[in-house]
Design a protein around this motif. Structure first.
Motif, PDB file in Angstrom:
ATOM      1  N   ALA A  13       0.833  -1.203   0.000  1.00 37.06           N
ATOM      2  CA  ALA A  13       0.000   0.000   0.000  1.00 37.06           C
ATOM      3  C   ALA A  13       0.867   1.253   0.000  1.00 37.06           C
ATOM      4  CB  ALA A  13      -0.927  -0.008   1.203  1.00 37.06           C
ATOM      5  N   ALA A  14       1.904   1.278   0.836  1.00 37.66           N
ATOM      6  CA  ALA A  14       2.797   2.436   0.900  1.00 37.66           C
ATOM      7  C   ALA A  14       3.486   2.652  -0.441  1.00 37.66           C
ATOM      8  CB  ALA A  14       3.823   2.239   2.010  1.00 37.66           C
ATOM      9  N   ASN A  15       3.888   1.576  -1.076  1.00 40.79           N
ATOM     10  CA  ASN A  15       4.543   1.661  -2.382  1.00 40.79           C
ATOM     11  C   ASN A  15       3.587   2.206  -3.444  1.00 40.79           C
ATOM     12  OD1 ASN A  15       6.689   0.936  -4.417  1.00 40.79           O
ATOM     13  ND2 ASN A  15       5.066  -0.446  -5.094  1.00 40.79           N
ATOM     14  N   ALA A  16       2.328   1.767  -3.372  1.00 41.85           N
ATOM     15  CA  ALA A  16       1.351   2.129  -4.404  1.00 41.85           C
ATOM     16  C   ALA A  16       0.983   3.597  -4.373  1.00 41.85           C
ATOM     17  CB  ALA A  16       0.097   1.277  -4.251  1.00 41.85           C
ATOM     18  N   ILE A  17       1.127   4.238  -3.218  1.00 40.14           N
ATOM     19  CA  ILE A  17       0.641   5.611  -3.084  1.00 40.14           C
ATOM     20  C   ILE A  17       1.765   6.623  -2.905  1.00 40.14           C
ATOM     21  CG2 ILE A  17      -1.620   4.932  -2.212  1.00 40.14           C
ATOM     22  CD1 ILE A  17      -0.601   5.323   0.591  1.00 40.14           C
ATOM     23  N   GLY A  18       2.972   6.268  -3.327  1.00 39.75           N
ATOM     24  CA  GLY A  18       4.047   7.248  -3.333  1.00 39.75           C
ATOM     25  C   GLY A  18       3.770   8.336  -4.357  1.00 39.75           C
ATOM     26  N   ASP A  19       4.199   9.550  -4.063  1.00 40.74           N
ATOM     27  CA  ASP A  19       3.955  10.662  -4.979  1.00 40.74           C
ATOM     28  C   ASP A  19       4.525  10.399  -6.370  1.00 40.74           C
ATOM     29  OD1 ASP A  19       2.544  12.447  -3.327  1.00 40.74           O
ATOM     30  OD2 ASP A  19       4.384  13.155  -2.396  1.00 40.74           O
ATOM     31  N   ASP A  20       5.729   9.812  -6.415  1.00 36.00           N
ATOM     32  CA  ASP A  20       6.353   9.583  -7.715  1.00 36.00           C
ATOM     33  C   ASP A  20       5.549   8.606  -8.558  1.00 36.00           C
ATOM     34  OD1 ASP A  20       6.999   7.609  -5.823  1.00 36.00           O
ATOM     35  OD2 ASP A  20       8.954   7.188  -6.710  1.00 36.00           O
ATOM     36  N   LYS A  21       5.067   7.545  -7.935  1.00 32.66           N
ATOM     37  CA  LYS A  21       4.295   6.559  -8.679  1.00 32.66           C
ATOM     38  C   LYS A  21       2.952   7.119  -9.121  1.00 32.66           C
ATOM     39  CE  LYS A  21       4.761   2.273  -8.121  1.00 32.66           C
ATOM     40  NZ  LYS A  21       4.841   0.858  -7.676  1.00 32.66           N
ATOM     41  N   LEU A  22       2.278   7.858  -8.238  1.00 34.50           N
ATOM     42  CA  LEU A  22       0.983   8.429  -8.587  1.00 34.50           C
ATOM     43  C   LEU A  22       1.122   9.460  -9.706  1.00 34.50           C
ATOM     44  CD1 LEU A  22      -0.664   8.898  -5.077  1.00 34.50           C
ATOM     45  CD2 LEU A  22      -1.126   7.107  -6.754  1.00 34.50           C
ATOM     46  N   GLN A  23       2.151  10.296  -9.626  1.00 32.44           N
ATOM     47  CA  GLN A  23       2.357  11.296 -10.672  1.00 32.44           C
ATOM     48  C   GLN A  23       2.688  10.631 -12.009  1.00 32.44           C
ATOM     49  OE1 GLN A  23       5.220  14.286  -9.623  1.00 32.44           O
ATOM     50  NE2 GLN A  23       3.899  15.237  -8.089  1.00 32.44           N
ATOM     51  N   LYS A  24       3.523   9.605 -11.970  1.00 24.68           N
ATOM     52  CA  LYS A  24       3.900   8.901 -13.190  1.00 24.68           C
ATOM     53  C   LYS A  24       2.675   8.277 -13.850  1.00 24.68           C
ATOM     54  CE  LYS A  24       7.172   7.271 -15.949  1.00 24.68           C
ATOM     55  NZ  LYS A  24       8.069   8.148 -16.735  1.00 24.68           N
ATOM     56  N   GLN A  25       1.812   7.691 -13.036  1.00 26.26           N
ATOM     57  CA  GLN A  25       0.604   7.071 -13.573  1.00 26.26           C
ATOM     58  C   GLN A  25      -0.358   8.106 -14.144  1.00 26.26           C
ATOM     59  OE1 GLN A  25      -0.848   4.918 -10.162  1.00 26.26           O
ATOM     60  NE2 GLN A  25       0.443   3.126 -10.535  1.00 26.26           N
ATOM     61  N   ALA A  26      -0.429   9.248 -13.496  1.00 23.90           N
ATOM     62  CA  ALA A  26      -1.414  10.261 -13.888  1.00 23.90           C
ATOM     63  C   ALA A  26      -0.981  11.095 -15.088  1.00 23.90           C
ATOM     64  CB  ALA A  26      -1.716  11.183 -12.707  1.00 23.90           C
ATOM     65  N   THR A  27       0.305  11.468 -15.121  1.00 22.70           N
ATOM     66  CA  THR A  27       0.769  12.404 -16.141  1.00 22.70           C
ATOM     67  C   THR A  27       1.927  11.902 -16.971  1.00 22.70           C
ATOM     68  OG1 THR A  27       2.369  13.510 -14.685  1.00 22.70           O
ATOM     69  CG2 THR A  27       0.087  14.286 -14.595  1.00 22.70           C
ATOM     70  N   GLY A  28       2.541  10.814 -16.552  1.00 21.93           N
ATOM     71  CA  GLY A  28       3.717  10.310 -17.255  1.00 21.93           C
ATOM     72  C   GLY A  28       4.986  11.022 -16.855  1.00 21.93           C
ATOM     73  N   GLU A  29       4.885  11.990 -15.948  1.00 21.16           N
ATOM     74  CA  GLU A  29       6.036  12.750 -15.494  1.00 21.16           C
ATOM     75  C   GLU A  29       6.098  12.754 -13.964  1.00 21.16           C
ATOM     76  OE1 GLU A  29       5.721  16.648 -17.078  1.00 21.16           O
ATOM     77  OE2 GLU A  29       5.981  16.023 -19.170  1.00 21.16           O
ATOM     78  N   VAL A  30       7.291  13.034 -13.446  1.00 23.01           N
ATOM     79  CA  VAL A  30       7.495  13.119 -12.007  1.00 23.01           C
ATOM     80  C   VAL A  30       8.082  14.482 -11.679  1.00 23.01           C
ATOM     81  CG1 VAL A  30       8.726  12.183 -10.016  1.00 23.01           C
ATOM     82  CG2 VAL A  30       7.821  10.634 -11.754  1.00 23.01           C
ATOM     83  N   GLN A  31       7.437  15.223 -10.766  1.00 21.66           N
ATOM     84  CA  GLN A  31       7.891  16.546 -10.368  1.00 21.66           C
ATOM     85  C   GLN A  31       8.141  16.566  -8.860  1.00 21.66           C
ATOM     86  OE1 GLN A  31       4.758  19.146 -11.741  1.00 21.66           O
ATOM     87  NE2 GLN A  31       5.364  18.961 -13.886  1.00 21.66           N
ATOM     88  N   PRO A  32       9.361  16.271  -8.430  1.00 22.56           N
ATOM     89  CA  PRO A  32       9.682  16.159  -6.996  1.00 22.56           C
ATOM     90  C   PRO A  32       9.308  17.377  -6.169  1.00 22.56           C
ATOM     91  CG  PRO A  32      11.471  15.288  -8.331  1.00 22.56           C
ATOM     92  CD  PRO A  32      10.518  15.946  -9.286  1.00 22.56           C
ATOM     93  N   ASP A  33       9.402  18.580  -6.741  1.00 22.19           N
ATOM     94  CA  ASP A  33       9.096  19.780  -5.957  1.00 22.19           C
ATOM     95  C   ASP A  33       7.629  19.858  -5.560  1.00 22.19           C
ATOM     96  OD1 ASP A  33      11.708  20.556  -6.084  1.00 22.19           O
ATOM     97  OD2 ASP A  33      11.421  22.085  -7.625  1.00 22.19           O
ATOM     98  N   SER A  34       6.779  19.091  -6.230  1.00 26.57           N
ATOM     99  CA  SER A  34       5.351  19.115  -5.911  1.00 26.57           C
ATOM    100  C   SER A  34       4.941  17.968  -5.000  1.00 26.57           C
ATOM    101  CB  SER A  34       4.531  19.066  -7.207  1.00 26.57           C
ATOM    102  OG  SER A  34       4.694  17.812  -7.859  1.00 26.57           O
ATOM    103  N   PHE A  35       5.887  17.132  -4.606  1.00 26.54           N
ATOM    104  CA  PHE A  35       5.569  16.022  -3.708  1.00 26.54           C
ATOM    105  C   PHE A  35       5.034  16.562  -2.383  1.00 26.54           C
ATOM    106  CE2 PHE A  35       8.936  12.867  -5.556  1.00 26.54           C
ATOM    107  CZ  PHE A  35       8.196  12.778  -6.718  1.00 26.54           C
ATOM    108  N   THR A  36       4.003  15.903  -1.853  1.00 19.63           N
ATOM    109  CA  THR A  36       3.453  16.290  -0.554  1.00 19.63           C
ATOM    110  C   THR A  36       3.450  15.134   0.445  1.00 19.63           C
ATOM    111  OG1 THR A  36       1.215  15.781  -1.315  1.00 19.63           O
ATOM    112  CG2 THR A  36       1.967  18.067  -1.554  1.00 19.63           C
ATOM    113  N   HIS A  37       3.667  13.906  -0.038  1.00 18.19           N
ATOM    114  CA  HIS A  37       3.609  12.732   0.841  1.00 18.19           C
ATOM    115  C   HIS A  37       4.880  11.894   0.841  1.00 18.19           C
ATOM    116  CE1 HIS A  37      -0.599  13.747   0.944  1.00 18.19           C
ATOM    117  NE2 HIS A  37      -0.863  12.746   1.763  1.00 18.19           N
ATOM    118  N   GLY A  38       5.724  12.062  -0.168  1.00 17.46           N
ATOM    119  CA  GLY A  38       6.938  11.277  -0.248  1.00 17.46           C
ATOM    120  C   GLY A  38       6.870  10.224  -1.342  1.00 17.46           C
ATOM    121  N   THR A  39       8.030   9.755  -1.751  1.00 16.86           N
ATOM    122  CA  THR A  39       8.104   8.734  -2.789  1.00 16.86           C
ATOM    123  C   THR A  39       7.681   7.379  -2.234  1.00 16.86           C
ATOM    124  OG1 THR A  39      10.390   8.104  -2.291  1.00 16.86           O
ATOM    125  CG2 THR A  39      10.060   9.952  -3.814  1.00 16.86           C
TER     126      THR A  39
END
Length: 280
Positions: A226-252
């Motif tokens: 569950a923790a792996n599935a909801i990392g900011d990097d994974k969610l952003q990648k799934q949603a937009t195809g890109e990862v923007q670390p400066d916009s992370f609010t919960h962690g990778t």
């Protein structure tokens, strides 16, 4: 996991009326930091004042005995009460129990009005954890995180935010609002969320010793999934195809798994100071 207790006395069931049209304290309409697991950054634009034409639904204390999922979350909440009772006693403090409100579709809170689409969240204004149990279907089907311990992790994480509120840790984020850049504010939010993951792991560590609680094979793996599935990097990648670390609010995903696992392995609250950690 297995839970043999009676369940918590601090569960409020507001699902009977549907639509979550509950008025608590009249609805103050002020946006505060609401700390959700998946979507729970600052819910500006999502949490707002309850519409004036909304009614008041019936809220019952406790959960129906014939509702297994509600009984389960009540049991998880009870286990967190027992664990944090002891932790606060060790610190020379008294733990104040949070309430858990079950709702459908939407709910009025001391933090404003929220729809179930925001995911589970904690409102410091009324010290309540809010959850629409249909979220667990999304956790399984959308995020691929099935299992009862993955569900327990959700509750333990939100209770972790309650612990932060009681200890004055959440104030770090409140004080930073409007005083720092968006990038810095997001960085502090990540630290807060990772600490809540650590507290969830700490709960799991100590819950093993409760007489009414039993960990089973694969439970910790469910939480880590569950923790792996909801990392900011994974969610952003799934949603937009890109990862923007400066916009992370919960962690990778890696960070969320690391801090949950650290809490579980150490069981030592002093090891969870994410705000002063050199590396997250």
């Amino acid at each position: 996991m297995q839970w043999f207790g009676k369940g918590s006395n601090n569960v409020e069931d507001g699902r009977s009326g549907g639509g979550g049209r509950t008025a608590i304290g009249g609805g103050i309409g002020i946006i505060v930091v609401v700390l959700g697991l998946i979507f729970g950054k600052d819910l500006t634009g999502v949490v707002s004042q309850l519409p004036t034409n909304a009614g008041t639904e019936e809220v019952k204390q406790g959960v129906p005995a014939n509702d297994p999922q509600a009984v389960f979350v009540s049991g998880v909440l009870e286990s967190t009460e027992q664990v944090w009772d002891k932790e606060f006693e060790t610190m020379g403090k008294q733990y104040e129990y949070p309430k858990m409100r079950l709702f459908r579709e939407g709910v009025q809170t001391a933090c404003g009005y929220a729809q179930s689409s925001v995911g589970p969240f904690y409102c410091p204004g009324d010290q309540k954890v809010y959850i629409d149990l249909s979220f667990y279907d999304e956790l399984k089907n959308r995020f691929g995180a099935a299992g009862d311990f993955a569900q327990a992790y959700v509750i333990a994480h939100e209770v972790g935010h309650h612990v932060q509120n009681l200890l004055g840790i959440s104030e770090k984020l409140d004080q930073a609002r409007g005083q720092v850049s968006e990038k810095e504010y997001n960085r502090l939010s990540v630290k807060l969320e990772l600490q809540a993951d650590f507290f969830a792991g700490l709960w799991a560590h100590h819950a093993q010793n409760l007489k009414d609680f039993k960990l089973e094979a694969g439970d910790i793996e469910e939480a880590l999934t569950a923790a792996n599935a909801i990392g900011d990097d994974k969610l952003q990648k799934q949603a937009t195809g890109e990862v923007q670390p400066d916009s992370f609010t919960h962690g990778t995903s890696q960070q969320r798994m690391y801090w949950f696992k650290k809490g579980f392995e150490t069981g030592d609250i002093s090891q969870g100071d994410t705000f002063n950690a050199n590396n997250l």
